[in-house]
Design a protein around this motif. Sequence first.
Motif, PDB file in Angstrom:
ATOM      1  N   THR A 254      -6.897 -16.274  -7.766  1.00  0.00           N
ATOM      2  CA  THR A 254      -5.902 -15.897  -8.783  1.00  0.00           C
ATOM      3  C   THR A 254      -4.683 -15.235  -8.142  1.00  0.00           C
ATOM      4  N   PRO A 255      -3.541 -15.182  -8.868  1.00  0.00           N
ATOM      5  CA  PRO A 255      -2.377 -14.450  -8.357  1.00  0.00           C
ATOM      6  C   PRO A 255      -2.679 -12.975  -8.112  1.00  0.00           C
ATOM      7  N   GLU A 256      -3.513 -12.383  -8.958  1.00  0.00           N
ATOM      8  CA  GLU A 256      -3.843 -10.973  -8.810  1.00  0.00           C
ATOM      9  C   GLU A 256      -4.611 -10.715  -7.511  1.00  0.00           C
ATOM     10  N   GLU A 257      -5.530 -11.623  -7.178  1.00  0.00           N
ATOM     11  CA  GLU A 257      -6.287 -11.477  -5.940  1.00  0.00           C
ATOM     12  C   GLU A 257      -5.372 -11.607  -4.731  1.00  0.00           C
ATOM     13  N   LEU A 258      -4.452 -12.560  -4.755  1.00  0.00           N
ATOM     14  CA  LEU A 258      -3.513 -12.736  -3.649  1.00  0.00           C
ATOM     15  C   LEU A 258      -2.667 -11.482  -3.471  1.00  0.00           C
ATOM     16  N   ALA A 259      -2.207 -10.907  -4.564  1.00  0.00           N
ATOM     17  CA  ALA A 259      -1.385  -9.698  -4.484  1.00  0.00           C
ATOM     18  C   ALA A 259      -2.162  -8.550  -3.849  1.00  0.00           C
ATOM     19  N   GLU A 260      -3.447  -8.403  -4.224  1.00  0.00           N
ATOM     20  CA  GLU A 260      -4.275  -7.323  -3.677  1.00  0.00           C
ATOM     21  C   GLU A 260      -4.534  -7.512  -2.188  1.00  0.00           C
ATOM     22  N   VAL A 261      -4.856  -8.741  -1.791  1.00  0.00           N
ATOM     23  CA  VAL A 261      -5.108  -9.021  -0.371  1.00  0.00           C
ATOM     24  C   VAL A 261      -3.842  -8.783   0.452  1.00  0.00           C
ATOM     25  N   TRP A 262      -2.701  -9.164  -0.086  1.00  0.00           N
ATOM     26  CA  TRP A 262      -1.444  -8.991   0.643  1.00  0.00           C
ATOM     27  C   TRP A 262      -1.145  -7.505   0.884  1.00  0.00           C
ATOM     28  N   VAL A 263      -1.452  -6.671  -0.078  1.00  0.00           N
ATOM     29  CA  VAL A 263      -1.263  -5.233   0.093  1.00  0.00           C
ATOM     30  C   VAL A 263      -2.085  -4.722   1.265  1.00  0.00           C
ATOM     31  N   ASN A 264      -3.346  -5.173   1.365  1.00  0.00           N
ATOM     32  CA  ASN A 264      -4.215  -4.739   2.467  1.00  0.00           C
ATOM     33  C   ASN A 264      -3.711  -5.219   3.819  1.00  0.00           C
ATOM     34  N   ILE A 265      -3.223  -6.439   3.862  1.00  0.00           N
ATOM     35  CA  ILE A 265      -2.711  -6.981   5.132  1.00  0.00           C
ATOM     36  C   ILE A 265      -1.430  -6.271   5.542  1.00  0.00           C
ATOM     37  N   LYS A 266      -0.544  -6.040   4.584  1.00  0.00           N
ATOM     38  CA  LYS A 266       0.716  -5.348   4.891  1.00  0.00           C
ATOM     39  C   LYS A 266       0.479  -3.918   5.375  1.00  0.00           C
ATOM     40  N   ALA A 267      -0.603  -3.300   4.904  1.00  0.00           N
ATOM     41  CA  ALA A 267      -0.903  -1.915   5.301  1.00  0.00           C
ATOM     42  C   ALA A 267      -1.583  -1.853   6.658  1.00  0.00           C
ATOM     43  N   SER A 268      -1.904  -2.989   7.245  1.00  0.00           N
ATOM     44  CA  SER A 268      -2.643  -3.036   8.509  1.00  0.00           C
ATOM     45  C   SER A 268      -1.701  -3.096   9.706  1.00  0.00           C
ATOM     46  N   ASP A 269      -2.307  -3.226  10.891  1.00  0.00           N
ATOM     47  CA  ASP A 269      -1.520  -3.344  12.120  1.00  0.00           C
ATOM     48  C   ASP A 269      -1.309  -4.804  12.529  1.00  0.00           C
TER      49      ASP A 269
END
Length: 451
Positions: free
Chosen positions: A219-234
């Motif tokens: 879903t779009p919501e899942e993609l948005a959540e995963v992207w937040v985690n990746i952006k917060a990473s190194d």
Amino acid sequence: MTTGDIAHQSASEQEKAPQTIERAPEEERKITSRIVPVIVGGTFLAYSYVREFNRAYGTKRAIVVLSEPIKMLTESRFTDCRIVAGSHDPEVLLETLKSIASELAEKTPEAIPLLLGCDDRHALFFAKNKEALQTAGYVCMCNDYEMIERVSDKHNFYDLCEELGVPYAKSWYFSASPNGPDELPVHDFPYPLILKPSDTTAFQNAEIKGKRKAYEIETPEELAEVWVNIKASDYNEEMVVQDFIPGGDEALSIITTFSDPTGEVKLVSGGEVCLQDHNPAALGNPLCVIGARQEQVIEDAKRIIKHLGYVGYGNFDLKYDSRRDQYCFFEINIRAGRSTYYTSLGGVNFVTPIVDQYILGKELAYREAYDPFVYCCVPDRVLKKSIADKRQLEEALALKKATNPNPYPLDYKADSLGHNLWSYVMYYNQIRKFKRFFWDTDGQQFKEDQA
């Protein structure tokens, strides 16, 4: 020039030398008996090298560099395992390999140390440090560093496919660096879709909440959540948003090539990946491969290899797209694959072209390794409960009984009781893993919120 001199020539010197060297089989045996494989990494590929060198040349000692003990290797009678904490660090690894080469030169001066890796990062490391490794005394199978660094990035690989007219899945690219978008246009994509790193090596080394090797996004919501985690990473490289090609494991495919210094493919094997690993950390690793020759795939792989001037083993992952009646390429692994042992099952011991080309200096004849086979790392129970395609299931079960040598690369009767015990602990542990990561999720990708 002695045979030892030939064996220790640098790769560039070997390329300038005549490709066909006339040697009597007895002289060849004397040379191959001196090979000491030095293997970095602890995957199934590492043990496949160990067993196939023993099977082909009677090699009784392979040095394996590990960051921690792995029983299938440490219990083997054919391995000399070096446990080096921090060996994932390039500087530590280089010093470790230099020390091993120095030890061999002092204690076994006739040895021919052949350097082998199990991961793309090892191939990149060898290529980047080629001169230092060859100076240390290794026979080092290397491509041009800039070329393999470029093509191992999925964005660049898909650009190459576009240039050559090789099918690949429709993809979009977004930087996860601080300069990349904080949000993705999540409502602009078709669902389900795949999200995966463009730079696999950098992603492996990154700390990411809920990290998966590749993400199946519903879903779009899942993609948005995963992207937040990746952006917060190194992880600061690109991520690939990719069209989901319909079908499950039954539609996946794989091909392995071995090519000469001119980029001509000299060995090819592959087949249908009717079952992959579903552990999020190992997603995509084939656990059951039925040998199958696919003409389009072979010709497309040859064009890629020739265009790059790629040398040695390459391994491609694909999926059949029934909408377009064609196989789409996902990536190239810039070394032999975890499952390349299936080439031995198809009729060509997969270590022999390495020795023929890099040690004996032979000009290779073209061969295909498609004798009927199944490569299988799971018990029948896992196959029966996991493979949805009835034709593939029946063929896999029948081929398990007929394939010789053993379809499971870790089962090697010539090895120690301890090794074979641990190989079957791992084998039957697949039942527990599939229950957690596949059966209990009704065949959907395991995600942390399901734990």
